[in-house]
Design an enzyme around this catalytic site. Structure first.
Site, PDB file in Angstrom:
ATOM      1  N   ASN A 128      91.063  -8.501  68.578  1.00 18.77           N
ATOM      2  CA  ASN A 128      90.220  -8.052  70.093  1.00 18.77           C
ATOM      3  C   ASN A 128      92.405  -7.162  70.198  1.00 18.77           C
ATOM      4  OD1 ASN A 128      88.500  -8.886  69.743  1.00 18.77           O
ATOM      5  ND2 ASN A 128      89.416 -10.364  71.868  1.00 18.77           N
ATOM      6  N   HIS A 182      94.560  -5.835  64.983  1.00 23.98           N
ATOM      7  CA  HIS A 182      94.490  -5.069  65.221  1.00 23.98           C
ATOM      8  C   HIS A 182      95.132  -3.891  66.341  1.00 23.98           C
ATOM      9  CE1 HIS A 182      89.841  -5.970  62.840  1.00 23.98           C
ATOM     10  NE2 HIS A 182      91.372  -6.109  62.100  1.00 23.98           N
ATOM     11  N   ASN A 242      79.305 -19.379  68.244  1.00 28.64           N
ATOM     12  CA  ASN A 242      78.864 -17.604  68.518  1.00 28.64           C
ATOM     13  C   ASN A 242      77.537 -17.573  69.338  1.00 28.64           C
ATOM     14  OD1 ASN A 242      77.368 -15.353  68.292  1.00 28.64           O
ATOM     15  ND2 ASN A 242      79.264 -14.397  67.106  1.00 28.64           N
TER      16      ASN A 242
HETATM   17  C1  BV8 Z   1      91.715  -0.990  55.892  1.00 30.54           C
HETATM   18  C2  BV8 Z   1      90.770  -1.173  66.507  1.00 30.54           C
HETATM   19  C3  BV8 Z   1      92.883  -0.698  53.759  1.00 30.54           C
HETATM   20  C4  BV8 Z   1      90.536  -0.717  67.376  1.00 30.54           C
HETATM   21  C5  BV8 Z   1      89.722  -1.688  64.917  1.00 30.54           C
HETATM   22  C6  BV8 Z   1      85.576  -3.762  52.322  1.00 30.54           C
HETATM   23  C7  BV8 Z   1      84.171  -3.558  52.224  1.00 30.54           C
HETATM   24  C8  BV8 Z   1      84.000  -2.813  53.303  1.00 30.54           C
HETATM   25  C9  BV8 Z   1      84.394  -1.795  54.266  1.00 30.54           C
HETATM   26  C10 BV8 Z   1      85.937  -1.873  53.760  1.00 30.54           C
HETATM   27  C11 BV8 Z   1      86.345  -3.126  52.831  1.00 30.54           C
HETATM   28  N1  BV8 Z   1      87.725  -2.763  53.550  1.00 30.54           N
HETATM   29  C12 BV8 Z   1      88.193  -1.793  54.512  1.00 30.54           C
HETATM   30  C13 BV8 Z   1      87.073  -1.574  54.826  1.00 30.54           C
HETATM   31  C14 BV8 Z   1      86.198  -0.747  55.581  1.00 30.54           C
HETATM   32  C15 BV8 Z   1      86.344  -1.091  57.292  1.00 30.54           C
HETATM   33  C16 BV8 Z   1      85.635  -1.840  58.100  1.00 30.54           C
HETATM   34  O1  BV8 Z   1      85.560  -3.336  57.648  1.00 30.54           O
HETATM   35  N2  BV8 Z   1      84.169  -1.681  57.950  1.00 30.54           N
HETATM   36  C17 BV8 Z   1      82.967  -2.536  58.171  1.00 30.54           C
HETATM   37  C18 BV8 Z   1      82.618  -1.655  59.629  1.00 30.54           C
HETATM   38  C19 BV8 Z   1      82.678  -2.338  56.894  1.00 30.54           C
HETATM   39  N3  BV8 Z   1      88.149  -1.510  57.190  1.00 30.54           N
HETATM   40  C20 BV8 Z   1      88.797  -1.440  57.779  1.00 30.54           C
HETATM   41  O2  BV8 Z   1      88.969   0.269  58.049  1.00 30.54           O
HETATM   42  C21 BV8 Z   1      90.769  -1.760  58.264  1.00 30.54           C
HETATM   43  N4  BV8 Z   1      91.177  -0.707  57.468  1.00 30.54           N
HETATM   44  O3  BV8 Z   1      91.230  -2.100  55.489  1.00 30.54           O
HETATM   45  O4  BV8 Z   1      92.709  -0.209  55.321  1.00 30.54           O
HETATM   46  C22 BV8 Z   1      91.473   0.448  54.257  1.00 30.54           C
HETATM   47  C23 BV8 Z   1      90.980   1.770  53.897  1.00 30.54           C
HETATM   48  C24 BV8 Z   1      89.878   2.161  53.649  1.00 30.54           C
HETATM   49  C25 BV8 Z   1      89.313   1.852  52.612  1.00 30.54           C
HETATM   50  C26 BV8 Z   1      89.845   0.633  52.139  1.00 30.54           C
HETATM   51  C27 BV8 Z   1      90.928  -0.616  52.548  1.00 30.54           C
HETATM   52  C28 BV8 Z   1      90.683  -1.787  59.528  1.00 30.54           C
HETATM   53  C29 BV8 Z   1      89.557  -2.167  60.597  1.00 30.54           C
HETATM   54  C30 BV8 Z   1      90.365  -2.437  61.783  1.00 30.54           C
HETATM   55  C31 BV8 Z   1      89.780  -1.263  62.730  1.00 30.54           C
HETATM   56  N5  BV8 Z   1      89.804  -1.509  64.490  1.00 30.54           N
HETATM   57  N6  BV8 Z   1      90.463  -2.596  66.310  1.00 30.54           N
HETATM   58  C32 BV8 Z   1      90.242  -0.234  68.105  1.00 30.54           C
HETATM   59  O5  BV8 Z   1      89.594  -1.285  69.002  1.00 30.54           O
HETATM   60  O6  BV8 Z   1      89.770   0.732  69.288  1.00 30.54           O
HETATM   61  S1  BV8 Z   1      88.118  -2.926  64.527  1.00 30.54           S
HETATM   62  C33 BV8 Z   1      86.999  -3.584  65.822  1.00 30.54           C
HETATM   63  O7  BV8 Z   1      85.305  -3.877  65.445  1.00 30.54           O
HETATM   64  C34 BV8 Z   1      87.972  -4.315  66.430  1.00 30.54           C
HETATM   65  O8  BV8 Z   1      89.081  -4.754  66.357  1.00 30.54           O
HETATM   66  C35 BV8 Z   1      87.175  -5.921  65.896  1.00 30.54           C
HETATM   67  O9  BV8 Z   1      87.468  -6.367  64.258  1.00 30.54           O
HETATM   68  C36 BV8 Z   1      85.031  -5.021  65.456  1.00 30.54           C
HETATM   69  C37 BV8 Z   1      84.717  -5.702  66.073  1.00 30.54           C
HETATM   70  O10 BV8 Z   1      83.803  -6.871  65.576  1.00 30.54           O
HETATM   71  P1  BV8 Z   1      83.738  -7.486  67.096  1.00 30.54           P
HETATM   72  O11 BV8 Z   1      85.263  -8.204  67.292  1.00 30.54           O
HETATM   73  O12 BV8 Z   1      83.714  -8.958  66.395  1.00 30.54           O
HETATM   74  O13 BV8 Z   1      83.068  -7.451  68.169  1.00 30.54           O
HETATM   75  P2  BV8 Z   1      80.920  -6.997  67.713  1.00 30.54           P
HETATM   76  O14 BV8 Z   1      81.457  -6.388  68.525  1.00 30.54           O
HETATM   77  O15 BV8 Z   1      80.949  -6.859  66.521  1.00 30.54           O
HETATM   78  O16 BV8 Z   1      80.835  -8.505  67.491  1.00 30.54           O
HETATM   79  C38 BV8 Z   1      80.462  -9.755  68.737  1.00 30.54           C
HETATM   80  C39 BV8 Z   1      80.272 -10.964  68.508  1.00 30.54           C
HETATM   81  O17 BV8 Z   1      80.404 -11.961  69.690  1.00 30.54           O
HETATM   82  C40 BV8 Z   1      78.982 -11.143  68.574  1.00 30.54           C
HETATM   83  O18 BV8 Z   1      78.437 -11.472  66.990  1.00 30.54           O
HETATM   84  C41 BV8 Z   1      78.286 -11.378  69.381  1.00 30.54           C
HETATM   85  O19 BV8 Z   1      76.541 -11.649  68.880  1.00 30.54           O
HETATM   86  C42 BV8 Z   1      79.166 -12.470  69.429  1.00 30.54           C
HETATM   87  N7  BV8 Z   1      79.186 -13.298  71.428  1.00 30.54           N
HETATM   88  C43 BV8 Z   1      78.915 -12.112  72.339  1.00 30.54           C
HETATM   89  N8  BV8 Z   1      79.524 -12.855  73.204  1.00 30.54           N
HETATM   90  C44 BV8 Z   1      80.196 -13.809  73.183  1.00 30.54           C
HETATM   91  C45 BV8 Z   1      80.035 -13.924  71.517  1.00 30.54           C
HETATM   92  N9  BV8 Z   1      80.417 -15.299  71.399  1.00 30.54           N
HETATM   93  C46 BV8 Z   1      80.654 -16.413  71.849  1.00 30.54           C
HETATM   94  N10 BV8 Z   1      80.895 -15.827  73.659  1.00 30.54           N
HETATM   95  C47 BV8 Z   1      79.844 -15.264  74.227  1.00 30.54           C
HETATM   96  N11 BV8 Z   1      80.229 -15.143  75.463  1.00 30.54           N
END
Ligand code: BV8
Length: 273
Positions: free
Chosen positions: A124, A141, A237
């Site tokens: 976050n 992040h 979760n």
């Molecule tokens: C990188 C900041 C080197 C900005 C963010 C390998 C395989 C595939 C893809 C990749 C890989 N390696 C790299 C990638 C690419 C990418 C990636 O992972 N893509 C994903 C989508 C497949 N990673 C990157 O680009 C990373 N950099 O690896 O650099 C590189 C580069 C390129 C290629 C290779 C290597 C950088 C990633 C960081 C990006 N920045 N945030 C901003 O905030 O604006 S990511 C951002 O999205 C958040 O920080 C967080 O990480 C993500 C959101 O996920 P969550 O926080 O989990 O939120 P979400 O809404 O998805 O889920 C909420 C959950 O809460 C749900 O499960 C829900 O059920 C639950 N919930 C809801 N309410 C409650 C609850 N649980 C409990 N109580 C509640 N009340």
């Protein structure tokens, strides 16, 4: 709601462990009113839209985009005004809300087991763990309340709200556009923060994953690093995730409810607070 037996097991693990590492995602801030990434952006009220917006002003443009399209350098280069306004809206939103019972419970656990360490590794960018009083926080992040310039990374402070476009890096620096100090998709994480997170995952004997959809790398490799080093894995979760089949205990429920219950049980366990 979660069986008390599982809550008790996790409470006992907390009071008897050596080192805890916690990975949090947007879900832990949902109960504070911060939209998660996966949940579509909620309809935002008039006040959220800032002064300039009138009742029938159109729906904010960013609601039409997938967050990952905006949270990347290409998005900023293509739509600097749109991306800037999105982060401005998010900054005003998170500064208008309070940490919830989930954030506060983690800060209590830190006090409860001190001097044994609790490391909060958060995805976050909302600074709510800091505002809840947690001390040992790694922002994987980055955060949306500080800024740097796009071209050279010059840090910037005192950035006004409600600007419609990115301000420029103030001379005598470089005149480049300012951007939020977050890690965008496609960008590498800060190596020091990432290494400290990996170390906390390697050294802990209890790893708790809270409110993340477990899809973003390299953040989501951390629980597997911990598991590989013999740590017990717990997930909290409201729904199961790709990680859930790997954890020792899955606690289904809102983190703002489940975490305080665990603290109460741990305190009852005679842990001094
Ligand atoms: C990188 C900041 C080197 C900005 C963010 C390998 C395989 C595939 C893809 C990749 C890989 N390696 C790299 C990638 C690419 C990418 C990636 O992972 N893509 C994903 C989508 C497949 N990673 C990157 O680009 C990373 N950099 O690896 O650099 C590189 C580069 C390129 C290629 C290779 C290597 C950088 C990633 C960081 C990006 N920045 N945030 C901003 O905030 O604006 S990511 C951002 O999205 C958040 O920080 C967080 O990480 C993500 C959101 O996920 P969550 O926080 O989990 O939120 P979400 O809404 O998805 O889920 C909420 C959950 O809460 C749900 O499960 C829900 O059920 C639950 N919930 C809801 N309410 C409650 C609850 N649980 C409990 N109580 C509640 N009340």
């Amino acid at each position: 709601m979660q069986s008390s037996a599982s809550l008790q097991i996790v409470a006992d693990w907390i009071t008897n462990c050596r080192k805890i590492a916690v990975l949090t995602g947007a879900g832990i801030s949902a109960e504070s009113g911060v939209p998660t990434f996966r949940s579509s952006q909620p309809r935002i009220s008039q006040s959220d839209r800032g002064e300039g917006a009138s009742e029938n002003s159109p729906t904010p443009l960013w609601e039409k985009y997938d967050p990952s399209e905006l949270a990347c350098a290409q998005g900023f280069l293509k739509h600097p005004e749109l991306v800037w306004q999105w982060y401005d809206w998010r900054r005003r939103l998170v500064e208008g809300v309070e940490p919830n019972a989930g954030h506060l419970a983690l800060a209590q656990i830190e006090k409860l087991i001190a001097p044994r360490p609790v490391t909060i590794i958060t995805q976050n960018v909302d600074r709510l763990h800091h505002r809840a009083g947690s001390q040992n926080i790694l922002e994987l992040h980055g955060n949306i309340i500080s800024f740097r310039c796009f071209d050279h990374g010059h840090q910037a402070s005192e950035v006004p709200y409600n600007l419609l476009e990115p301000p420029l890096c103030n001379p005598p620096h470089c005149n480049s556009k300012l951007r939020p100090n977050v890690v965008w998709f496609g960008e590498s994480l800060d190596p020091t923060t990432l290494e400290a997170s990996m170390k906390a995952a390697r050294q802990c004997d209890l790893f708790i994953v809270i409110g993340t959809s477990a899809l973003v790398q390299p953040a989501i490799s951390l629980p597997y690093v911990a598991e590989g080093n013999g740590a017990k894995l717990v997930e909290i979760n409201i729904e199961r995730t790709p990680l859930s089949d790997h954890v020792d205990v899955f606690l289904s429920g809102k983190s703002g409810t489940v975490l305080p219950s665990i603290v109460d049980l741990a305190k009852a366990h005679g842990g001094a607070l």
